[in-house]
Design a protein around this motif. Structure first.
Motif, PDB file in Angstrom:
ATOM      1  N   ARG A  57       0.834  -1.216   0.000  1.00 53.68           N
ATOM      2  CA  ARG A  57       0.000   0.000   0.000  1.00 53.68           C
ATOM      3  C   ARG A  57       0.859   1.252   0.000  1.00 53.68           C
ATOM      4  O   ARG A  57       0.553   2.230  -0.689  1.00 53.68           O
ATOM      5  CB  ARG A  57      -0.906   0.023   1.245  1.00 53.68           C
ATOM      6  N   VAL A  58       1.937   1.232   0.805  1.00 51.15           N
ATOM      7  CA  VAL A  58       2.814   2.409   0.891  1.00 51.15           C
ATOM      8  C   VAL A  58       3.477   2.670  -0.467  1.00 51.15           C
ATOM      9  O   VAL A  58       3.542   3.806  -0.931  1.00 51.15           O
ATOM     10  CB  VAL A  58       3.870   2.204   2.006  1.00 51.15           C
ATOM     11  N   LEU A  59       3.952   1.619  -1.119  1.00 50.36           N
ATOM     12  CA  LEU A  59       4.618   1.796  -2.415  1.00 50.36           C
ATOM     13  C   LEU A  59       3.645   2.297  -3.474  1.00 50.36           C
ATOM     14  O   LEU A  59       4.040   2.995  -4.403  1.00 50.36           O
ATOM     15  CB  LEU A  59       5.274   0.487  -2.872  1.00 50.36           C
ATOM     16  N   ASP A  60       2.381   1.954  -3.335  1.00 48.41           N
ATOM     17  CA  ASP A  60       1.343   2.389  -4.274  1.00 48.41           C
ATOM     18  C   ASP A  60       0.893   3.827  -4.035  1.00 48.41           C
ATOM     19  O   ASP A  60       0.175   4.391  -4.862  1.00 48.41           O
ATOM     20  CB  ASP A  60       0.091   1.514  -4.110  1.00 48.41           C
ATOM     21  N   ASP A  61       1.237   4.373  -2.887  1.00 47.15           N
ATOM     22  CA  ASP A  61       0.814   5.734  -2.544  1.00 47.15           C
ATOM     23  C   ASP A  61       1.743   6.717  -3.244  1.00 47.15           C
ATOM     24  O   ASP A  61       2.948   6.714  -2.993  1.00 47.15           O
ATOM     25  CB  ASP A  61       0.877   5.898  -1.014  1.00 47.15           C
ATOM     26  N   PRO A  62       1.190   7.563  -4.113  1.00 48.61           N
ATOM     27  CA  PRO A  62       2.066   8.468  -4.874  1.00 48.61           C
ATOM     28  C   PRO A  62       2.878   9.420  -4.004  1.00 48.61           C
ATOM     29  O   PRO A  62       3.928   9.893  -4.422  1.00 48.61           O
ATOM     30  CB  PRO A  62       1.104   9.236  -5.781  1.00 48.61           C
ATOM     31  N   GLU A  63       2.408   9.705  -2.799  1.00 49.12           N
ATOM     32  CA  GLU A  63       3.174  10.612  -1.924  1.00 49.12           C
ATOM     33  C   GLU A  63       4.247   9.888  -1.121  1.00 49.12           C
ATOM     34  O   GLU A  63       5.184  10.515  -0.633  1.00 49.12           O
ATOM     35  CB  GLU A  63       2.228  11.339  -0.960  1.00 49.12           C
ATOM     36  N   LEU A  64       4.093   8.586  -0.946  1.00 48.82           N
ATOM     37  CA  LEU A  64       5.048   7.841  -0.114  1.00 48.82           C
ATOM     38  C   LEU A  64       5.982   6.956  -0.928  1.00 48.82           C
ATOM     39  O   LEU A  64       7.153   6.767  -0.556  1.00 48.82           O
ATOM     40  CB  LEU A  64       4.291   6.970   0.902  1.00 48.82           C
ATOM     41  N   GLY A  65       5.470   6.413  -2.019  1.00 40.41           N
ATOM     42  CA  GLY A  65       6.258   5.471  -2.815  1.00 40.41           C
ATOM     43  C   GLY A  65       7.664   5.962  -3.155  1.00 40.41           C
ATOM     44  O   GLY A  65       8.635   5.210  -3.009  1.00 40.41           O
ATOM     45  N   PRO A  66       7.792   7.240  -3.603  1.00 37.61           N
ATOM     46  CA  PRO A  66       9.114   7.719  -4.019  1.00 37.61           C
ATOM     47  C   PRO A  66      10.185   7.640  -2.920  1.00 37.61           C
ATOM     48  O   PRO A  66      11.365   7.495  -3.228  1.00 37.61           O
ATOM     49  CB  PRO A  66       8.843   9.179  -4.425  1.00 37.61           C
ATOM     50  N   PHE A  67       9.788   7.699  -1.650  1.00 34.43           N
ATOM     51  CA  PHE A  67      10.781   7.597  -0.569  1.00 34.43           C
ATOM     52  C   PHE A  67      11.500   6.247  -0.596  1.00 34.43           C
ATOM     53  O   PHE A  67      12.607   6.110  -0.094  1.00 34.43           O
ATOM     54  CB  PHE A  67      10.102   7.742   0.805  1.00 34.43           C
ATOM     55  N   PHE A  68      10.834   5.247  -1.145  1.00 32.65           N
ATOM     56  CA  PHE A  68      11.358   3.880  -1.068  1.00 32.65           C
ATOM     57  C   PHE A  68      11.969   3.408  -2.382  1.00 32.65           C
ATOM     58  O   PHE A  68      12.247   2.229  -2.552  1.00 32.65           O
ATOM     59  CB  PHE A  68      10.230   2.934  -0.623  1.00 32.65           C
TER      60      PHE A  68
ATOM     61  N   ALA B 289       5.229  15.723   8.738  1.00 34.15           N
ATOM     62  CA  ALA B 289       4.143  15.173   9.563  1.00 34.15           C
ATOM     63  C   ALA B 289       3.054  14.570   8.668  1.00 34.15           C
ATOM     64  O   ALA B 289       2.437  13.565   9.004  1.00 34.15           O
ATOM     65  CB  ALA B 289       3.571  16.270  10.454  1.00 34.15           C
ATOM     66  N   ARG B 290       2.823  15.202   7.515  1.00 33.54           N
ATOM     67  CA  ARG B 290       1.817  14.687   6.586  1.00 33.54           C
ATOM     68  C   ARG B 290       2.193  13.298   6.081  1.00 33.54           C
ATOM     69  O   ARG B 290       1.365  12.394   6.016  1.00 33.54           O
ATOM     70  CB  ARG B 290       1.695  15.673   5.415  1.00 33.54           C
ATOM     71  N   HIS B 291       3.472  13.104   5.716  1.00 33.26           N
ATOM     72  CA  HIS B 291       3.928  11.771   5.288  1.00 33.26           C
ATOM     73  C   HIS B 291       3.745  10.763   6.420  1.00 33.26           C
ATOM     74  O   HIS B 291       3.286   9.639   6.210  1.00 33.26           O
ATOM     75  CB  HIS B 291       5.411  11.810   4.885  1.00 33.26           C
ATOM     76  N   PHE B 292       4.153  11.185   7.596  1.00 30.50           N
ATOM     77  CA  PHE B 292       4.054  10.283   8.747  1.00 30.50           C
ATOM     78  C   PHE B 292       2.607   9.850   8.968  1.00 30.50           C
ATOM     79  O   PHE B 292       2.315   8.675   9.189  1.00 30.50           O
ATOM     80  CB  PHE B 292       4.595  10.980  10.005  1.00 30.50           C
ATOM     81  N   ASN B 293       1.676  10.812   8.868  1.00 30.53           N
ATOM     82  CA  ASN B 293       0.264  10.488   9.100  1.00 30.53           C
ATOM     83  C   ASN B 293      -0.295   9.566   8.020  1.00 30.53           C
ATOM     84  O   ASN B 293      -1.099   8.675   8.313  1.00 30.53           O
ATOM     85  CB  ASN B 293      -0.568  11.775   9.198  1.00 30.53           C
ATOM     86  N   ARG B 294       0.123   9.769   6.792  1.00 28.96           N
ATOM     87  CA  ARG B 294      -0.338   8.868   5.710  1.00 28.96           C
ATOM     88  C   ARG B 294       0.173   7.453   5.945  1.00 28.96           C
ATOM     89  O   ARG B 294      -0.536   6.465   5.761  1.00 28.96           O
ATOM     90  CB  ARG B 294       0.165   9.361   4.349  1.00 28.96           C
ATOM     91  N   PHE B 295       1.451   7.375   6.319  1.00 25.54           N
ATOM     92  CA  PHE B 295       2.097   6.090   6.587  1.00 25.54           C
ATOM     93  C   PHE B 295       1.328   5.352   7.694  1.00 25.54           C
ATOM     94  O   PHE B 295       0.968   4.183   7.569  1.00 25.54           O
ATOM     95  CB  PHE B 295       3.540   6.404   7.017  1.00 25.54           C
ATOM     96  N   THR B 296       1.036   6.087   8.759  1.00 23.67           N
ATOM     97  CA  THR B 296       0.323   5.505   9.897  1.00 23.67           C
ATOM     98  C   THR B 296      -1.097   5.099   9.509  1.00 23.67           C
ATOM     99  O   THR B 296      -1.598   4.057   9.948  1.00 23.67           O
ATOM    100  CB  THR B 296       0.286   6.528  11.054  1.00 23.67           C
ATOM    101  N   GLN B 297      -1.738   5.925   8.654  1.00 23.59           N
ATOM    102  CA  GLN B 297      -3.091   5.603   8.194  1.00 23.59           C
ATOM    103  C   GLN B 297      -3.105   4.301   7.386  1.00 23.59           C
ATOM    104  O   GLN B 297      -3.993   3.468   7.543  1.00 23.59           O
ATOM    105  CB  GLN B 297      -3.628   6.777   7.350  1.00 23.59           C
ATOM    106  N   HIS B 298      -2.100   4.103   6.542  1.00 24.97           N
ATOM    107  CA  HIS B 298      -2.008   2.841   5.796  1.00 24.97           C
ATOM    108  C   HIS B 298      -1.831   1.661   6.754  1.00 24.97           C
ATOM    109  O   HIS B 298      -2.373   0.585   6.521  1.00 24.97           O
ATOM    110  CB  HIS B 298      -0.822   2.871   4.823  1.00 24.97           C
ATOM    111  N   PHE B 299      -1.068   1.888   7.793  1.00 21.41           N
ATOM    112  CA  PHE B 299      -0.857   0.788   8.741  1.00 21.41           C
ATOM    113  C   PHE B 299      -2.176   0.450   9.444  1.00 21.41           C
ATOM    114  O   PHE B 299      -2.555  -0.722   9.543  1.00 21.41           O
ATOM    115  CB  PHE B 299       0.249   1.156   9.756  1.00 21.41           C
TER     116      PHE B 299
END
Ligand code: HEM
Length: 126
Positions: free
Chosen positions: A27-38, A80-90
């Motif tokens: 899910r994280v890799l599929d998220d356009p805002e989070l995927g690029p970090f990985f 904080a926005r990235h962190f919250n999205r990450f936590t929401q996926h979890f």
């Protein structure tokens, strides 16, 4: 008292958490805002480290052999926005995997205590 299951064990321990993390990082890799970090991450090693980390942070019985979270995340521009999205996926993954609501709430509360280690200081103002 000492015989009570830990939070990690109540979720199903290592096998259950390994499946949760597979789905979570998909899910994280599929998220356009989070995927690029990985993009350059070694996902097998990351999943293993995250499994150990959660196994320790949710009261065991695993031990964590990785980097300090502040060290692993500093300089990445995580807000904080990235962190919250990450936590929401979890949170959504835990629910999708049938983890009980009481455990979901406990896990997310526990994970939120690490926000200051993950979110970069210069990005907190967001
Ligand atoms: C409470 C939330 C989080 C926890 C518990 C956590 C945990 C971890 C752990 C245990 C590692 C491995 C450290 C090592 O290799 O020794 C790691 C690495 C990493 N984390 Fe996080 N993390 C969190 C949030 C985030 C967020 C929000 C992002 C980005 C949006 C992120 C991006 C990364 C990246 C890019 C790596 C390095 C992967 C690699 O190159 O191998 N993390 N994290």
């Amino acid at each position: 008292m000492g015989d009570e299951a830990t939070l990690f064990e109540r979720i199903g321990g290592e096998p259950a958490m390994a499946r949760i993390l597979d789905e979570f990082y998909a899910r994280v890799l599929d998220d356009p805002e989070l995927g690029p970090f990985f993009r350059h991450a070694s996902m097998d090693s990351l999943r293993r480290m995250q499994l150990e980390f959660l196994g320790a942070a949710l009261d065991g019985p695993l031990g964590y052999s990785g980097l300090a979270l502040s060290h692993a995340h500093q300089g990445r521009g995580i807000t904080a926005r990235h962190f919250n999205r990450f936590t929401q996926h979890f949170l959504e993954t835990l629910r999708a995997r049938g983890v009980g609501e009481a455990e979901v709430v406990d896990v997310i509360a526990r994970i939120n205590t690490y926000a200051d280690d993950i979110v970069g200081r210069s990005a907190v103002s967001e």
